[in-house]
Design an enzyme around this catalytic site. Structure first.
Site, PDB file in Angstrom:
ATOM      1  N   THR A 199      21.835  28.586  15.997  1.00  0.00           N
ATOM      2  CA  THR A 199      20.988  27.782  15.095  1.00  0.00           C
ATOM      3  C   THR A 199      20.195  28.739  15.276  1.00  0.00           C
ATOM      4  OG1 THR A 199      18.787  26.829  17.003  1.00  0.00           O
ATOM      5  CG2 THR A 199      20.842  25.762  16.649  1.00  0.00           C
ATOM      6  N   ASP A 211      11.896  19.778  18.419  1.00  0.00           N
ATOM      7  CA  ASP A 211      10.144  20.092  18.429  1.00  0.00           C
ATOM      8  C   ASP A 211       9.932  18.748  20.048  1.00  0.00           C
ATOM      9  OD1 ASP A 211       9.282  21.520  15.744  1.00  0.00           O
ATOM     10  OD2 ASP A 211       8.774  19.436  15.181  1.00  0.00           O
ATOM     11  N   ASP A 233      15.822  25.882  24.244  1.00  0.00           N
ATOM     12  CA  ASP A 233      15.331  26.309  25.763  1.00  0.00           C
ATOM     13  C   ASP A 233      14.386  25.194  26.082  1.00  0.00           C
ATOM     14  OD1 ASP A 233      13.096  25.976  22.879  1.00  0.00           O
ATOM     15  OD2 ASP A 233      12.544  27.811  23.995  1.00  0.00           O
TER      16      ASP A 233
HETATM   17  N1  SAM Z   1      16.823  22.998  14.178  1.00  0.00           N
HETATM   18  C1  SAM Z   1      16.764  24.378  13.704  1.00  0.00           C
HETATM   19  C2  SAM Z   1      16.930  25.290  14.553  1.00  0.00           C
HETATM   20  O1  SAM Z   1      17.099  24.661  15.898  1.00  0.00           O
HETATM   21  O2  SAM Z   1      16.238  26.568  14.631  1.00  0.00           O
HETATM   22  C3  SAM Z   1      15.036  24.240  13.700  1.00  0.00           C
HETATM   23  C4  SAM Z   1      14.604  23.510  14.708  1.00  0.00           C
HETATM   24  S1  SAM Z   1      12.350  23.232  15.165  1.00  0.00           S
HETATM   25  C5  SAM Z   1      11.948  23.510  16.128  1.00  0.00           C
HETATM   26  C6  SAM Z   1      12.217  21.625  14.208  1.00  0.00           C
HETATM   27  C7  SAM Z   1      12.883  21.525  12.803  1.00  0.00           C
HETATM   28  O3  SAM Z   1      12.917  19.582  13.081  1.00  0.00           O
HETATM   29  C8  SAM Z   1      11.443  21.416  11.645  1.00  0.00           C
HETATM   30  O4  SAM Z   1      12.592  22.011  10.918  1.00  0.00           O
HETATM   31  C9  SAM Z   1      10.942  20.134  11.779  1.00  0.00           C
HETATM   32  O5  SAM Z   1      10.277  20.952  10.202  1.00  0.00           O
HETATM   33  C10 SAM Z   1      11.877  19.614  11.874  1.00  0.00           C
HETATM   34  N2  SAM Z   1      11.381  18.126  12.291  1.00  0.00           N
HETATM   35  C11 SAM Z   1      10.563  17.846  13.198  1.00  0.00           C
HETATM   36  N3  SAM Z   1      10.546  16.354  12.964  1.00  0.00           N
HETATM   37  C12 SAM Z   1      11.471  15.448  12.032  1.00  0.00           C
HETATM   38  C13 SAM Z   1      11.444  14.675  11.394  1.00  0.00           C
HETATM   39  N4  SAM Z   1      11.087  13.521  12.083  1.00  0.00           N
HETATM   40  N5  SAM Z   1      12.668  14.404  10.302  1.00  0.00           N
HETATM   41  C14 SAM Z   1      12.905  15.611  10.127  1.00  0.00           C
HETATM   42  N6  SAM Z   1      12.786  17.057  10.631  1.00  0.00           N
HETATM   43  C15 SAM Z   1      12.372  16.675  11.524  1.00  0.00           C
END
Ligand code: SAM
Length: 213
Positions: A191, A118, A154
């Site tokens: 991913t 994120d 990205d």
């Molecule tokens: N890595 C995957 C991809 O590239 O398709 C998912 C990307 S998604 C934008 C970011 C993921 O990180 C989300 O599923 C979110 O819930 C998880 N996430 C964000 N902060 C986190 C944290 N502090 N601990 C564990 N997971 C986290």
């Protein structure tokens, strides 16, 4: 990542501790026992629905992978994939990355993957970025000496911020690609987000950085 309310997710996770490890803190310093071998352990922080790690675990059976995901409603999708594929070298943890050092001790992990983390674009939220210095310290405290972070995104702003954060922390920039899909990098496993963004014509940034200790 779109969150859907899945009230059944908690039970499904609890019913599958062989895949979503319960009480992960109890394995600190002892993760090789969980896998039953001494193969290196690579973790992905923010693993989402698990596409990357399922692909990596199939491609590299001699590496043990652990996916860290905060939300039950998301990790349950990765769990379903894992139940279908029955991969012995992939486990999941339903925890916040802020607790990583309660779960892994120094030298437990050889590599950290961060994929499409994120971006938290507002400056006041910089501390939440998974490449902020406090997270880099957390990774350092669980990695082997010379351990690495491999990062894809990205988001140009997050990539530039992260390169600066890595460099200011004293990490060695081993590899940087400003357009992964047009580079000569081999063996890339996409991913979910990578597939979505590259299909929409966006370029993918990637880097590998190494702790110098
Ligand atoms: N890595 C995957 C991809 O590239 O398709 C998912 C990307 S998604 C934008 C970011 C993921 O990180 C989300 O599923 C979110 O819930 C998880 N996430 C964000 N902060 C986190 C944290 N502090 N601990 C564990 N997971 C986290």
């Amino acid at each position: 990542m779109r969150l859907r309310n899945k009230p059944w997710a908690k039970d499904r996770i609890a019913e599958n501790p062989q895949y979503v490890v319960a009480n992960p803190e109890s394995h600190k310093g002892n993760w090789s026992k969980v896998f039953g071998n001494d193969n290196p352990i690579h973790i992905e922080v923010g693993t989402g629905k698990g596409q990357f790690l399922v692909g990596m675990a199939k491609q590299n059976p001699n590496v043990n992978y652990i996916g860290i995901e905060l939300f039950e409603s998301i990790i349950v999708v990765a769990l379903d994939r894992l139940i279908e594929e029955k991969l012995p070298n992939l486990k999941l943890l339903n925890v916040d990355a802020a607790t990583l050092n309660d779960i892994f001790g120094k030298n437990d992990v050889e590599r950290v993957y961060l994929n499409f983390s994120d971006p938290w674009p507002k400056n006041r939220h910089a501390k939440r970025r998974l490449t902020y210095k406090t997270f880099l310290k957390r990774y350092e405290d669980l990695l082997v000496d010379g351990g690495e972070i491999h990062f894809k995104t990205d988001n140009q702003g997050l990539f530039e911020y992260s390169l600066t954060s890595f460099s200011e922390y004293g990490l060695l920039l081993k590899y940087v690609s400003l357009d992964l899909h047009k580079s000569d990098f081999e063996g890339n496993v996409m991913t979910e987000y990578e597939e979505k963004f590259s299909n929409a014509g966006q370029r993918i940034y990637r880097c590998e950085v190494k702790y110098l200790n």
